[in-house]
Scaffold this active site. Structure first.
Site, PDB file in Angstrom:
ATOM      1  N   HIS A  19       0.835  -1.210   0.000  1.00  0.00           N
ATOM      2  CA  HIS A  19       0.000   0.000   0.000  1.00  0.00           C
ATOM      3  C   HIS A  19       0.867   1.256   0.000  1.00  0.00           C
ATOM      4  O   HIS A  19       0.629   2.185  -0.763  1.00  0.00           O
ATOM      5  CB  HIS A  19      -0.906   0.009   1.237  1.00  0.00           C
ATOM      6  CG  HIS A  19      -2.099  -0.892   1.124  1.00  0.00           C
ATOM      7  ND1 HIS A  19      -3.390  -0.419   1.007  1.00  0.00           N
ATOM      8  CD2 HIS A  19      -2.203  -2.238   1.077  1.00  0.00           C
ATOM      9  CE1 HIS A  19      -4.237  -1.429   0.912  1.00  0.00           C
ATOM     10  NE2 HIS A  19      -3.536  -2.535   0.957  1.00  0.00           N
ATOM     11  N   ASP A 118      -4.478   6.744   2.062  1.00  0.00           N
ATOM     12  CA  ASP A 118      -4.949   5.427   1.628  1.00  0.00           C
ATOM     13  C   ASP A 118      -6.470   5.440   1.849  1.00  0.00           C
ATOM     14  O   ASP A 118      -6.955   5.940   2.868  1.00  0.00           O
ATOM     15  CB  ASP A 118      -4.299   4.338   2.488  1.00  0.00           C
ATOM     16  CG  ASP A 118      -4.564   2.940   1.928  1.00  0.00           C
ATOM     17  OD1 ASP A 118      -3.610   2.304   1.447  1.00  0.00           O
ATOM     18  OD2 ASP A 118      -5.743   2.514   1.965  1.00  0.00           O
TER      19      ASP A 118
HETATM   20  C1  LIG Z   1      -7.287  -4.246  -1.370  1.00  0.00           C
HETATM   21  O1  LIG Z   1      -8.598  -4.697  -1.185  1.00  0.00           O
HETATM   22  C2  LIG Z   1      -8.862  -5.232   0.057  1.00  0.00           C
HETATM   23  C3  LIG Z   1      -7.881  -5.573   0.956  1.00  0.00           C
HETATM   24  C4  LIG Z   1      -8.246  -6.119   2.186  1.00  0.00           C
HETATM   25  C5  LIG Z   1      -7.176  -6.455   3.108  1.00  0.00           C
HETATM   26  O2  LIG Z   1      -6.002  -5.865   2.841  1.00  0.00           O
HETATM   27  C6  LIG Z   1      -4.932  -6.086   3.634  1.00  0.00           C
HETATM   28  C7  LIG Z   1      -3.735  -5.473   3.317  1.00  0.00           C
HETATM   29  C8  LIG Z   1      -2.631  -5.717   4.092  1.00  0.00           C
HETATM   30  O3  LIG Z   1      -1.460  -5.156   3.745  1.00  0.00           O
HETATM   31  C9  LIG Z   1      -2.683  -6.527   5.229  1.00  0.00           C
HETATM   32  C10 LIG Z   1      -3.884  -7.142   5.541  1.00  0.00           C
HETATM   33  O4  LIG Z   1      -3.973  -7.911   6.575  1.00  0.00           O
HETATM   34  C11 LIG Z   1      -5.022  -6.927   4.736  1.00  0.00           C
HETATM   35  C12 LIG Z   1      -6.230  -7.547   5.007  1.00  0.00           C
HETATM   36  C13 LIG Z   1      -7.301  -7.303   4.178  1.00  0.00           C
HETATM   37  O5  LIG Z   1      -8.492  -7.906   4.358  1.00  0.00           O
HETATM   38  C14 LIG Z   1      -8.754  -8.532   5.571  1.00  0.00           C
HETATM   39  O6  LIG Z   1      -7.947  -9.705   5.632  1.00  0.00           O
HETATM   40  C15 LIG Z   1      -8.115 -10.412   6.874  1.00  0.00           C
HETATM   41  C16 LIG Z   1      -7.120 -11.571   6.878  1.00  0.00           C
HETATM   42  O7  LIG Z   1      -5.795 -11.015   6.822  1.00  0.00           O
HETATM   43  C17 LIG Z   1      -9.568 -10.899   6.994  1.00  0.00           C
HETATM   44  O8  LIG Z   1      -9.840 -11.788   5.929  1.00  0.00           O
HETATM   45  C18 LIG Z   1     -10.502  -9.682   6.876  1.00  0.00           C
HETATM   46  O9  LIG Z   1     -11.864 -10.125   6.881  1.00  0.00           O
HETATM   47  C19 LIG Z   1     -10.222  -8.930   5.552  1.00  0.00           C
HETATM   48  O10 LIG Z   1     -11.024  -7.759   5.462  1.00  0.00           O
HETATM   49  C20 LIG Z   1      -9.586  -6.289   2.494  1.00  0.00           C
HETATM   50  C21 LIG Z   1     -10.555  -5.938   1.558  1.00  0.00           C
HETATM   51  C22 LIG Z   1     -10.187  -5.422   0.336  1.00  0.00           C
HETATM   52  O11 LIG Z   1     -11.104  -5.043  -0.618  1.00  0.00           O
END
Ligand SMILES: COc1cc(-c2[o+]c3cc(O)cc([O-])c3cc2O[C@@H]2O[C@H](CO)[C@H](O)[C@H](O)[C@H]2O)ccc1O
Ligand SMILES: O=c1ccn([C@@H]2O[C@H](COP(=O)(O)OP(=O)(O)O)[C@@H](O)[C@H]2O)c(=O)[nH]1
Length: 453
Positions: A19, A118
């Site tokens: 990011h 961001d």
């Molecule tokens: C870019 O579109 C996204 C990204 C995410 C998202 O992005 C993200 C970026 C990071 O550098 C570290 C993260 O941990 C992370 C997590 C993430 O989504 C979340 O991930 C979790 C597991 O790590 C869990 O699944 C949670 O429910 C997610 O929201 C999310 C949504 C996007 O559209």
């Protein structure tokens, strides 16, 4: 273009994954176009060290890094859960950024005239309103993933009580008819809806209409329906990418000798494997991948950062030392540009998908989390420029089938033709009269405060 007046732009970075790097790339492009502006890049110390170490001081004369609290208590012992550091950081927001802004104003003596954050940071709306300055949100992923966050409440209400197999399509959202419920990031309809990260992205979707502009590292022609729908809901939607085509890096590091190794291989014969900066497939999938590559005798270049798991492949590495090359990190842009690379085996993170499109390399996608399922579905079913691994995870048979499809079937030829057409559209978008170029000019005006653009 009119030279903007003096101004001080505060850029707020999300310090995990990929990011902060694209945000710094955007800040550098803005600084080059508006040299009278000061930029304060507000980020955690660890992330600032990482992203600024990749560029020469001469390349960021008007950009000053400022470090903010990462939310990790003194002496904290991490559990090993990759989300822990993220959630500690989320708890520190927005106070840590408010402190960072005060520090930037105190050190520069210049009040903030524009807030560039961001897009995750939904609080940019209130911050900008309190300071009386524009809030520009920057989305580092594809337009489709920002759309699903803006439609979260509609998705939840529409799918509530429906069959839980995840195959329900989102045909009630413009441009999303190919997307299934199971492709969505966790936290929209499945997973822990009240987890801190999911609350953040839900608030983001509700707050973006207050942004002066939403900038996206993509190009309008890749998904016109979604872009037009976003434009109907937001004040200004500015697709200004692909960054690596609009503003290609002047140099790169190839410490592992990837390019000379590729030079010794036939055109479109090599499988390039990389799963981004955050994750490594589980042992069973690593072994399945290795077995498929070895059995099919496919030359491979594998970006494999997690050295703790390399011992799983020891026998494989010895047996395939003349077939493939495993390195901790690659110059991915240059690898994808190389004529010997015939397929990109990827987790479908947006930067990787965008870079593969910009270089015309078909993909084999194995999404893991976040927006990767969305990107993978678009690759396979909308753009038809690759395939998703059958069954959703790497097995020897599914990987072999995908490799044969891309390398040896008529469908593989269609994928190469389709991605070649998309690559051409991307090049036009960043050309002198292209949509991304025009949108970037509009963004400079907003950021420099020349006009409401
Ligand atoms: C870019 O579109 C996204 C990204 C995410 C998202 O992005 C993200 C970026 C990071 O550098 C570290 C993260 O941990 C992370 C997590 C993430 O989504 C979340 O991930 C979790 C597991 O790590 C869990 O699944 C949670 O429910 C997610 O929201 C999310 C949504 C996007 O559209
Ligand atoms: O060996 C590697 C692996 C990845 N990358 C870069 O790291 C970024 C990964 O971003 P992506 O959105 O694909 O995945 P994430 O890191 O967010 O999971 C991309 O810009 C890649 O070009 C790289 O330069 N060398």
């Amino acid at each position: 273009m009119q030279v903007p007046n003096e101004g001080h732009v505060a850029a707020l970075a999300f310090p995990f994954g990929t990011h902060a790097t694209p945000l710094l790339t955007l800040v550098r492009r803005l600084s080059a176009s508006a040299p009278n502006l000061k930029f304060s890049f507000i980020n955690t110390s660890k992330s600032n060290q990482k992203v600024f170490s990749k560029i020469k001081p001469n390349d960021y004369q008007n950009i000053k890094p400022f470090n903010v609290d990462d939310g990790v208590p003194e002496g904290h012992v991490f559990s090993g859960d990759p989300l822990e550091a993220v959630e500690l950081f989320l708890r520190a927001m927005p106070e840590n950024f408010k402190n960072g802004l005060e520090g930037a104003v105190a050190e520069t003596g210049a009040k903030i005239t524009c807030l560039l954050t961001d897009a995750f940071f939904w609080f940019g709306a209130d911050m900008g309103a309190e300071m009386g300055v524009p809030w520009v949100a920057f989305w580092t992923a594809a337009p489709c993933s920002i759309s699903v966050h803006m439609y979260t409440d509609v998705v939840r209400n529409t799918l509530k009580g429906k069959e839980e197999n995840g195959d329900e399509t989102l045909d009630f959202i413009p441009g999303m008819s190919a997307i299934r419920a199971k492709d969505l990031p966790a936290g929209i309809v499945h997973g822990k809806l009240e987890a801190p990260f999911n609350i953040m992205v839900h608030k983001m979707g509700q707050t973006l209409p207050r942004a002066t502009a939403l900038a996206i590292n993509s190009f309008e022609e890749i998904n016109p329906t979604i872009t037009n729908d976003l434009k109907s809901k937001l004040k200004m939607v500015l697709n200004i990418g692909p960054f690596d085509l609009a503003w290609p890096p002047k140099s790169f590091s190839d410490e592992s000798g990837c390019i000379p190794w590729l030079d010794n291989h036939d055109k479109a014969s090599v499988a390039y494997l990389s799963f981004g900066s955050l994750l490594t497939p589980q042992p069973n999938e690593l072994i399945a991948l290795a077995e498929a590559l070895e059995t099919q005798r496919v030359p491979f270049l594998w970006s494999f950062r997690d050295s703790s798991k390399l011992q799983l492949l020891e026998g494989f590495l010895e047996r395939t030392s003349t077939l493939g090359k495993v390195v901790p990190w690659t110059p991915q842009l240059q690898v994808l540009e190389h004529p010997s690379v015939g397929v990109f085996i990827t987790h479908a993170g947006w930067n990787s998908v965008s870079e593969s499109i910009a270089r015309g390399v078909p993909m084999i996608c194995r999404p893991f989390f976040a927006d990767q399922g969305l990107n993978s579905r678009l690759v396979e079913e909308v753009w038809k420029i690759g395939v998703s691994v059958e069954g959703g995870n790497f097995t020897k048979s599914a990987t072999t089938k995908a490799l044969e499809l891309v390398f040896s079937s008529g469908k593989g030829g269609e994928m190469r033709e389709n991605i070649g057409n998309l690559k051409q559209k991307a090049k036009i978008a960043v050309g002198s009269d292209g949509s991304s170029t025009k949108n970037f000019t509009s963004l400079v005006k907003v950021v420099a405060g020349c006009e409401n653009a």
